[in-house]
Design an enzyme around this catalytic site. Structure first.
Site, PDB file in Angstrom:
ATOM      1  N   THR A  72     -52.575 -44.942 -56.547  1.00 50.76           N
ATOM      2  CA  THR A  72     -53.765 -45.063 -57.389  1.00 50.76           C
ATOM      3  C   THR A  72     -54.885 -45.820 -56.680  1.00 50.76           C
ATOM      4  O   THR A  72     -56.031 -45.366 -56.636  1.00 50.76           O
ATOM      5  CB  THR A  72     -53.433 -45.867 -58.676  1.00 50.76           C
ATOM      6  N   THR A  73     -54.546 -47.007 -56.168  1.00 49.13           N
ATOM      7  CA  THR A  73     -55.557 -47.891 -55.582  1.00 49.13           C
ATOM      8  C   THR A  73     -56.224 -47.218 -54.383  1.00 49.13           C
ATOM      9  O   THR A  73     -57.437 -47.321 -54.191  1.00 49.13           O
ATOM     10  CB  THR A  73     -54.898 -49.216 -55.150  1.00 49.13           C
ATOM     11  N   HIS A 155     -53.007 -45.631 -66.078  1.00 46.10           N
ATOM     12  CA  HIS A 155     -51.635 -45.157 -65.859  1.00 46.10           C
ATOM     13  C   HIS A 155     -51.120 -44.425 -67.092  1.00 46.10           C
ATOM     14  O   HIS A 155     -49.984 -43.993 -67.133  1.00 46.10           O
ATOM     15  CB  HIS A 155     -50.704 -46.330 -65.537  1.00 46.10           C
ATOM     16  N   ARG A 176     -46.639 -38.527 -56.666  1.00 39.37           N
ATOM     17  CA  ARG A 176     -45.926 -38.971 -55.450  1.00 39.37           C
ATOM     18  C   ARG A 176     -44.438 -38.719 -55.634  1.00 39.37           C
ATOM     19  O   ARG A 176     -43.916 -38.828 -56.768  1.00 39.37           O
ATOM     20  CB  ARG A 176     -46.196 -40.470 -55.238  1.00 39.37           C
ATOM     21  N   TYR A 239     -49.804 -37.770 -52.952  1.00 38.69           N
ATOM     22  CA  TYR A 239     -49.825 -38.880 -51.991  1.00 38.69           C
ATOM     23  C   TYR A 239     -49.421 -38.382 -50.601  1.00 38.69           C
ATOM     24  O   TYR A 239     -50.031 -38.736 -49.595  1.00 38.69           O
ATOM     25  CB  TYR A 239     -48.851 -39.966 -52.487  1.00 38.69           C
ATOM     26  N   PHE A 275     -54.561 -47.500 -44.652  1.00 38.07           N
ATOM     27  CA  PHE A 275     -53.666 -48.546 -45.157  1.00 38.07           C
ATOM     28  C   PHE A 275     -54.033 -49.901 -44.553  1.00 38.07           C
ATOM     29  O   PHE A 275     -54.218 -50.895 -45.266  1.00 38.07           O
ATOM     30  CB  PHE A 275     -52.224 -48.148 -44.827  1.00 38.07           C
ATOM     31  N   MET A 278     -57.514 -51.180 -45.761  1.00 42.22           N
ATOM     32  CA  MET A 278     -57.531 -51.645 -47.154  1.00 42.22           C
ATOM     33  C   MET A 278     -56.761 -52.958 -47.306  1.00 42.22           C
ATOM     34  O   MET A 278     -57.137 -53.835 -48.070  1.00 42.22           O
ATOM     35  CB  MET A 278     -56.970 -50.567 -48.093  1.00 42.22           C
ATOM     36  N   LYS A 309     -45.521 -50.686 -47.585  1.00 39.34           N
ATOM     37  CA  LYS A 309     -45.250 -49.834 -46.427  1.00 39.34           C
ATOM     38  C   LYS A 309     -46.316 -48.756 -46.243  1.00 39.34           C
ATOM     39  O   LYS A 309     -46.664 -48.394 -45.133  1.00 39.34           O
ATOM     40  CB  LYS A 309     -43.903 -49.124 -46.600  1.00 39.34           C
ATOM     41  N   GLY A 310     -46.759 -48.221 -47.358  1.00 37.29           N
ATOM     42  CA  GLY A 310     -47.771 -47.164 -47.292  1.00 37.29           C
ATOM     43  C   GLY A 310     -47.280 -45.920 -46.582  1.00 37.29           C
ATOM     44  O   GLY A 310     -48.032 -45.295 -45.834  1.00 37.29           O
TER      45      GLY A 310
END
Ligand code: A3P
Length: 346
Positions: A72-73, A155, A176, A239, A275, A278, A309-310
């Protein structure tokens, strides 16, 4: 209790509630289950539910809707930047994403147990709306006072939002792989003090597949969005696709949002929203803030913070064969008739 959405909210009780409250120490105010849908939410949801459901969105809004931990972020930052900061020179871009792009249903999370992130968000609310009363909903007021064009996060699933949402407003739904979601969600509930999950991974997988985690059931959440995928105001994002080729996904977003950015601008935004980038921005945005009040620093030291972890596919190293089999059986049972042709679900 009957809600404006037509759902009936019933408090969880007895052995089920006792077990959940043993494992999730932050759920001290309890949880509710809604019928139909069997949505599970923190009990304070009922205080804000009708306000959320009756929220009228604007044509210029974009709503980013996801089950928790689906990216989401990341999507918020990408979309906010594409719409508000295409040349990466916006004076307020250094504020946390959650301040620029409000999480409209987060009041129930801020009030469900101990302090949570309430004190920090109150500071941001007071900056934006000096005479605001936090008890009227910090997130709801931040949402109402966010300047156009707003990029709003929720959400909640479609059935708990105004039924004409897609008639007025563009919605981006992010999905995801549930095997990565369960691990990311586990981490989230451990490092966020206001939830403070103290159970095991094995138990957490059970909570997930038994639809006892908040905002679930996971597949129902996805099903409601997937069934609307052909609506012209709906954009579906995975994702895993963002990880595999972010530029290609930004091009699609550029078209969907009508932002008309150049290839060069998109390229810069891909880097700006990586990642690592951010994570760095978050550290800068939160410098000097007292995070100890709501973040378990021991967990952060061991497993990472919000930017854990991304990765896509990290579950392969962390889930046991039994856990994978359990999630596969649950997926087969719940998703085989969905017609979702996405390789990441299994
Ligand atoms: P992990 O816990 O697997 O690392 P949400 O924003 O919905 O809570 O999702 C959080 C997940 O998205 C976390 O996953 C987080 O690390 C990941 N994420 C956040 N920003 C990202 C980025 N720029 N690129 C890739 N993943 C990102």
């Amino acid at each position: 209790m009957r809600l404006a959405s037509g759902h009936v909210a019933v408090q969880l009780e007895g052995e089920e509630l006792a077990k959940i409250q043993r494992d999730f120490e932050g759920y001290s105010k309890g949880l509710v289950r809604l019928t139909p849908g069997r949505w599970v939410l923190p009990a304070p949801y009922t205080k804000f539910a009708d306000k959320i459901y009756n929220t009228k969105f604007r044509e210029t809004d974009v709503v980013i809707m996801t089950y928790p931990k689906c990216g989401t972020t990341w999507t918020q930052e990408v979309v906010w930047t594409m719409r508000n900061n295409p040349n990466l020179d916006h004076p307020k871009a250094s504020a946390p994403v959650s301040v620029r792009s409000p999480f409209m249903d987060s009041d129930m999370l801020m009030t469900m147990g101990k302090e949570g992130s309430r004190s920090l968000m109150t500071e941001y609310l007071k900056d934006a709306v000096p005479d605001a009363d936090p008890d009227e909903g910090i997130a709801l007021q931040l949402t109402a006072h966010t300047p156009d064009p707003r990029t709003i996060k929720t959400h909640l699933p479609f059935s708990l939002m105004t039924p004409d949402l897609l008639d007025t407003t563009k919605v981006i739904y992010v999905a995801r792989n549930p095997k990565d979601v369960v691990l990311s969600f586990l981490h989230h509930t451990r490092f966020m003090k206001f939830i403070n999950y103290v159970g095991t991974l094995d138990q957490f997988v059970d909570y997930f597949v038994n639809s006892q985690l908040i905002y679930g059931p996971y597949w129902e959440h996805l099903r409601e969005a997937w069934s609307r995928r052909d609506h012209p105001n709906m954009h579906f994002l995975f994702y895993e696709d963002m990880k595999a080729d972010p530029k290609a996904e930004l091009r699609k977003l550029n078209q969907f949002l009508g932002t008309d950015l150049t290839e060069e601008q998109l390229e810069k935004i891909v880097h700006y929203t990586s990642f690592e980038s951010m994570k760095k921005h978050e550290q800068e945005a939160l410098k000097g803030k007292n995070m100890d009040a709501f973040v378990n620093q021991e967990v952060v030291k061991k497993d990472g913070g919000f930017y854990r972890k991304g990765e896509a596919g990290g579950w392969k190293e962390q889930l046991t064969e039994e856990q994978v089999a359990k999630i596969d059986a649950w997926t087969e049972k719940n998703a085989s008739n969905l017609g979702i042709n996405f390789k990441y679900s299994i």
